[in-house]
Write a protein that holds these residues in place. Sequence first.
Motif: not given
Length: 338
Positions: A85, A87-88, A90
Amino acid sequence: DIYGGRAKIVPVIHDLTFKKFRATQNFAAKYYYTPKTYVSLKHSDAIITISETVKKELFEVTTLPVFNCGENISSEFAECLNNVSVEYLKKFDLERSKYIISVSTLEPRKNFKYLLKVIKPILREKNMKLVLVGRKGWGKDKELLCLINDMSDIIVFTEYVTHECLVSLYHYAHAFALLSIYEGFGRTPFEAVACGCQRIILSDIPIFRETFNNHALFLPLDAESSCISSLMDGSIPLVDRDFKIPFNVLENRVPLFLKDIECWQNRNRWFDLVYEWEDEIKELLNCKLIYEPTIFKNRYYEFLPLVYHFMLMLKNGGKPVLFFEMKANAFHLWKNLN
């Protein structure tokens, strides 16, 4: 008394850091584990190791039989692409393919000063970052500290991260880099490839030639200018799609390993070989053990060589059997065979 009794001793030796690169060890390794290693070797009946490189090195210092049972990468990485992902990224202010990752304990043998020197120009030129994943180890080097301060805007220290985060950091990296001066195997480059990282940068040392020959960019450890040129001209080869990651090397090597044992057994009839792979794995996981700092059951894949210990040592006339992993993080595992 283990050494004076009937128990047979076969240590698992992952590398010869204790002999070849003692100066890079921490205090405990130098003055506690290293002496224990030498004592165990003095009383050993054979040695198990995890690579042909270390096997050859061992033959230079011992006349004992040495068996290479290989090494496995955690099966957690076999289907890890389902969990990546962006998202990690960020959390560390990272962008896809805009960083190079290196994963290991930050200690002298990993050669981070050299890595920073040769990688700094490409990071500045390409507006990229270097992500260092791993706990801070030992060693004080003023030049290294100066480099870190000078590159503070392009270095990211993550320390410990979760498995899910690590998989994503591997996956979205432009490349993986590890310029160790010495390794017994080197698991993290395989992990990177398993997670989808297609560019691998390694030091030109024997073990990496054994494990990654023709599938990585190899940089010499004594030629900074040459390393910088190789990185700047973008000549990092992509890992082939057919590159084999050792998820089950130990299992596949069992027949070959047993042949070696059989040949040795014909000359040394002090044990009976018992081979029941699945049953003994389960028994091994239920044994009483002491291991620090990691719980054995959560990382059993690292210690499957102990299964071979069990196979080799199962008959000992009812006496306890001592198994021990000869690494800085050592543990003792014992089982009463009554």
